[in-house]
Design an enzyme around this catalytic site. Sequence first.
Site, PDB file in Angstrom:
ATOM      1  N   ASP A 124       1.676 -12.304  29.596  1.00 34.19           N
ATOM      2  CA  ASP A 124       2.596 -13.278  29.741  1.00 34.19           C
ATOM      3  C   ASP A 124       3.942 -12.791  29.539  1.00 34.19           C
ATOM      4  O   ASP A 124       4.279 -12.026  28.712  1.00 34.19           O
ATOM      5  CB  ASP A 124       2.406 -14.388  28.863  1.00 34.19           C
ATOM      6  CG  ASP A 124       2.694 -15.697  29.285  1.00 34.19           C
ATOM      7  OD1 ASP A 124       3.889 -15.910  29.766  1.00 34.19           O
ATOM      8  OD2 ASP A 124       1.776 -16.549  29.640  1.00 34.19           O
ATOM      9  N   ASN A 125       4.924 -13.302  30.185  1.00 31.23           N
ATOM     10  CA  ASN A 125       6.605 -12.794  29.988  1.00 31.23           C
ATOM     11  C   ASN A 125       7.155 -14.002  29.252  1.00 31.23           C
ATOM     12  O   ASN A 125       8.274 -13.827  28.566  1.00 31.23           O
ATOM     13  CB  ASN A 125       7.118 -12.657  31.241  1.00 31.23           C
ATOM     14  CG  ASN A 125       7.092 -13.758  32.147  1.00 31.23           C
ATOM     15  OD1 ASN A 125       6.917 -14.982  31.814  1.00 31.23           O
ATOM     16  ND2 ASN A 125       8.022 -13.635  33.280  1.00 31.23           N
TER      17      ASN A 125
ATOM     18  N   ASP B 248       5.876  -8.649  32.351  1.00 35.49           N
ATOM     19  CA  ASP B 248       6.187  -9.144  33.808  1.00 35.49           C
ATOM     20  C   ASP B 248       5.380  -8.727  34.796  1.00 35.49           C
ATOM     21  O   ASP B 248       5.324  -7.451  35.076  1.00 35.49           O
ATOM     22  CB  ASP B 248       7.729  -9.208  33.888  1.00 35.49           C
ATOM     23  CG  ASP B 248       8.203 -10.152  34.808  1.00 35.49           C
ATOM     24  OD1 ASP B 248       8.730 -11.195  34.479  1.00 35.49           O
ATOM     25  OD2 ASP B 248       7.752 -10.313  36.151  1.00 35.49           O
TER      26      ASP B 248
ATOM     27  N   SER C  61      -2.403 -23.433  45.231  1.00 35.69           N
ATOM     28  CA  SER C  61      -2.035 -24.910  45.196  1.00 35.69           C
ATOM     29  C   SER C  61      -2.241 -25.615  46.537  1.00 35.69           C
ATOM     30  O   SER C  61      -2.168 -25.111  47.608  1.00 35.69           O
ATOM     31  CB  SER C  61      -0.587 -25.172  44.778  1.00 35.69           C
ATOM     32  OG  SER C  61      -0.021 -26.398  45.033  1.00 35.69           O
TER      33      SER C  61
ATOM     34  N   TYR D  13       8.449 -22.356  47.393  1.00 33.72           N
ATOM     35  CA  TYR D  13       7.360 -22.348  46.401  1.00 33.72           C
ATOM     36  C   TYR D  13       5.819 -22.261  47.267  1.00 33.72           C
ATOM     37  O   TYR D  13       5.130 -21.294  46.759  1.00 33.72           O
ATOM     38  CB  TYR D  13       7.438 -23.535  45.568  1.00 33.72           C
ATOM     39  CG  TYR D  13       6.138 -23.846  44.657  1.00 33.72           C
ATOM     40  CD1 TYR D  13       5.509 -22.755  43.857  1.00 33.72           C
ATOM     41  CD2 TYR D  13       5.439 -24.724  44.686  1.00 33.72           C
ATOM     42  CE1 TYR D  13       4.413 -23.010  42.962  1.00 33.72           C
ATOM     43  CE2 TYR D  13       4.080 -24.966  44.129  1.00 33.72           C
ATOM     44  CZ  TYR D  13       3.636 -23.939  43.234  1.00 33.72           C
ATOM     45  OH  TYR D  13       2.421 -24.119  42.539  1.00 33.72           O
TER      46      TYR D  13
ATOM     47  N   LYS E 256       3.266 -19.315  47.367  1.00 35.19           N
ATOM     48  CA  LYS E 256       1.596 -19.259  47.162  1.00 35.19           C
ATOM     49  C   LYS E 256       0.895 -18.839  48.279  1.00 35.19           C
ATOM     50  O   LYS E 256      -0.240 -18.228  48.111  1.00 35.19           O
ATOM     51  CB  LYS E 256       1.237 -20.756  46.713  1.00 35.19           C
ATOM     52  CG  LYS E 256       1.796 -21.140  45.363  1.00 35.19           C
ATOM     53  CD  LYS E 256       0.920 -20.464  44.275  1.00 35.19           C
ATOM     54  CE  LYS E 256       1.201 -20.593  42.869  1.00 35.19           C
ATOM     55  NZ  LYS E 256       0.474 -19.797  41.903  1.00 35.19           N
TER      56      LYS E 256
ATOM     57  N   LEU F 288       5.231 -35.948  37.594  1.00 36.62           N
ATOM     58  CA  LEU F 288       5.197 -37.272  36.908  1.00 36.62           C
ATOM     59  C   LEU F 288       4.542 -37.475  35.511  1.00 36.62           C
ATOM     60  O   LEU F 288       5.045 -38.121  34.708  1.00 36.62           O
ATOM     61  CB  LEU F 288       4.152 -38.171  37.777  1.00 36.62           C
ATOM     62  CG  LEU F 288       3.962 -39.749  37.541  1.00 36.62           C
ATOM     63  CD1 LEU F 288       4.999 -40.292  37.602  1.00 36.62           C
ATOM     64  CD2 LEU F 288       2.868 -40.158  38.559  1.00 36.62           C
TER      65      LEU F 288
HETATM   66  C1  UD1 Z   1       4.295 -31.226  42.690  1.00 31.82           C
HETATM   67  C2  UD1 Z   1       4.975 -30.232  43.702  1.00 31.82           C
HETATM   68  C3  UD1 Z   1       3.876 -29.622  44.157  1.00 31.82           C
HETATM   69  C4  UD1 Z   1       3.122 -28.735  42.980  1.00 31.82           C
HETATM   70  C5  UD1 Z   1       2.759 -29.783  41.959  1.00 31.82           C
HETATM   71  C6  UD1 Z   1       2.203 -29.078  40.669  1.00 31.82           C
HETATM   72  C7  UD1 Z   1       7.021 -31.328  44.703  1.00 31.82           C
HETATM   73  C8  UD1 Z   1       7.465 -32.001  45.928  1.00 31.82           C
HETATM   74  N1  UD1 Z   1       5.496 -31.123  44.822  1.00 31.82           N
HETATM   75  O1  UD1 Z   1       3.342 -32.068  43.429  1.00 31.82           O
HETATM   76  O2  UD1 Z   1       4.328 -28.514  45.214  1.00 31.82           O
HETATM   77  O3  UD1 Z   1       2.051 -28.096  43.402  1.00 31.82           O
HETATM   78  O4  UD1 Z   1       3.882 -30.668  41.650  1.00 31.82           O
HETATM   79  O5  UD1 Z   1       1.695 -29.849  39.908  1.00 31.82           O
HETATM   80  O6  UD1 Z   1       7.552 -31.537  43.598  1.00 31.82           O
HETATM   81  N2  UD1 Z   1       6.996 -39.268  40.656  1.00 31.82           N
HETATM   82  C9  UD1 Z   1       7.970 -40.137  40.392  1.00 31.82           C
HETATM   83  N3  UD1 Z   1       8.671 -39.743  39.377  1.00 31.82           N
HETATM   84  C10 UD1 Z   1       8.853 -38.530  38.654  1.00 31.82           C
HETATM   85  C11 UD1 Z   1       7.874 -37.417  39.092  1.00 31.82           C
HETATM   86  C12 UD1 Z   1       6.960 -37.669  40.154  1.00 31.82           C
HETATM   87  O7  UD1 Z   1       7.783 -41.106  40.812  1.00 31.82           O
HETATM   88  O8  UD1 Z   1       9.415 -38.574  37.630  1.00 31.82           O
HETATM   89  C13 UD1 Z   1       6.238 -39.340  41.749  1.00 31.82           C
HETATM   90  C14 UD1 Z   1       6.124 -38.388  43.041  1.00 31.82           C
HETATM   91  O9  UD1 Z   1       7.074 -38.985  44.094  1.00 31.82           O
HETATM   92  C15 UD1 Z   1       4.684 -38.424  43.428  1.00 31.82           C
HETATM   93  C16 UD1 Z   1       3.912 -38.550  42.293  1.00 31.82           C
HETATM   94  O10 UD1 Z   1       4.894 -39.034  41.251  1.00 31.82           O
HETATM   95  O11 UD1 Z   1       4.440 -39.389  44.180  1.00 31.82           O
HETATM   96  C17 UD1 Z   1       3.523 -37.120  41.704  1.00 31.82           C
HETATM   97  O12 UD1 Z   1       4.593 -36.196  41.630  1.00 31.82           O
HETATM   98  P1  UD1 Z   1       4.431 -34.784  40.912  1.00 31.82           P
HETATM   99  O13 UD1 Z   1       3.646 -34.858  39.584  1.00 31.82           O
HETATM  100  O14 UD1 Z   1       5.880 -34.117  40.827  1.00 31.82           O
HETATM  101  O15 UD1 Z   1       3.538 -34.004  41.670  1.00 31.82           O
HETATM  102  P2  UD1 Z   1       3.667 -33.549  43.537  1.00 31.82           P
HETATM  103  O16 UD1 Z   1       4.810 -34.061  44.029  1.00 31.82           O
HETATM  104  O17 UD1 Z   1       2.387 -34.027  44.122  1.00 31.82           O
END
Ligand code: UD1
Length: 337
Positions: free
Chosen positions: A31-32, A58, A124, A148, A152, A199
């Site tokens: 791990d880096n 790395d 992914s 990204y 991948k 999220l």
């Molecule tokens: C994101 C990445 C994806 C990556 C994955 C890793 C983007 C566009 N996509 O996926 O390439 O493989 O993470 O886990 O970043 N949301 C909110 N508020 C927040 C954060 C997210 O409403 O603060 C919503 C988003 O709009 C989405 C859902 O929650 O509908 C999931 O978001 P997120 O956890 O960022 O995952 P992905 O977008 O699916």
Amino acid sequence: MQILVTGGAGYIGSHMVVSLLEGGHQVAVLDNYANSSADILKQVEEITGKKCPAYEADVTDAGQLDALMAEIRPDSVFHFAGRKSVAESVERPDFYHQQNVVGTQNLLSAMAKCGCNQIIFSSSATVYGAPEKLPLTETHRVSPFNPYGVSKLAAENAITRWTDAAPERRAVLLRYFNPVGAHISGKIGENPKGRPNNLFPFIVQVAAGLRAELEIYGDDYETPDGTGVRDYIHITDLVEGHIAALAYAQNHKGSEIFNLGTGKGYSVCDVVHAFEAATGIKVPYQIKDRRAGDIATCYADAAKAESQLGWVAKLGLEQMCRDGWRWQENQSGDAQK
Ligand code: UD1
């Protein structure tokens, strides 16, 4: 088996190391620490009662990688080391190429030099891009729309070329949906540096009082409640999928792709409500504009992993929330000490 885990101090890597040590394997970590900390490996040791050597290195340093590989001589590699922020990849596409693609090529070349023929790769579902048809099967066309995702896919292709080049080589490419939650012990989990992009860690930090409120990126999607729908998978299930992939790789030459998801989609509001129900903590939120590059709905067809790996995700949203929260509570407790 002697196993090298690149990115072994990271979120998914550290859970993988626990599971491999518990399964009786000899594990070495590389791990880096760019987005992780060596302290996590102490937690791994606490959980398992076992130590594993860790090398600060790395994957972009080919010379160092060759030397380490010659020393470790792994039977199999789990490759998690890489960058995963979509936003950062847009700002620094060359850096993402270097880390995720060149890093993977260096690893494959080091493996070839020391006679290691097996790799399990952390890919992914982002490689699919905007879904043409749901649920997403492994044969869905690939069309990533950010650097990204492009990196991948390029790493996947490099691995496939590597297995094509020699008949004894074996690779499993695992396309993750949305891994969340934490180890049942609460000792390891996801710990993003800075403001979380995803999220689940954001919700957990709002619940812990570290952030005032969640911003929901859009409630006007064509989904049942208007918020984005995703396939959230418990980290423990995800790791189990890798263990099944390890067994599969032992008996299957060439490269094979599997989705790792539950096959179920939950909206942002579903996740917020599930978290509140599981923890009893209110998560204040505000509806904001859509986030650029987001799609309405994304979930897996997980049938191939079930039929060929004998693996299905077992843990539900409630457990993801409970375990993720336990980890955050321990973090907050440690910070107060
Ligand atoms: C994101 C990445 C994806 C990556 C994955 C890793 C983007 C566009 N996509 O996926 O390439 O493989 O993470 O886990 O970043 N949301 C909110 N508020 C927040 C954060 C997210 O409403 O603060 C919503 C988003 O709009 C989405 C859902 O929650 O509908 C999931 O978001 P997120 O956890 O960022 O995952 P992905 O977008 O699916």
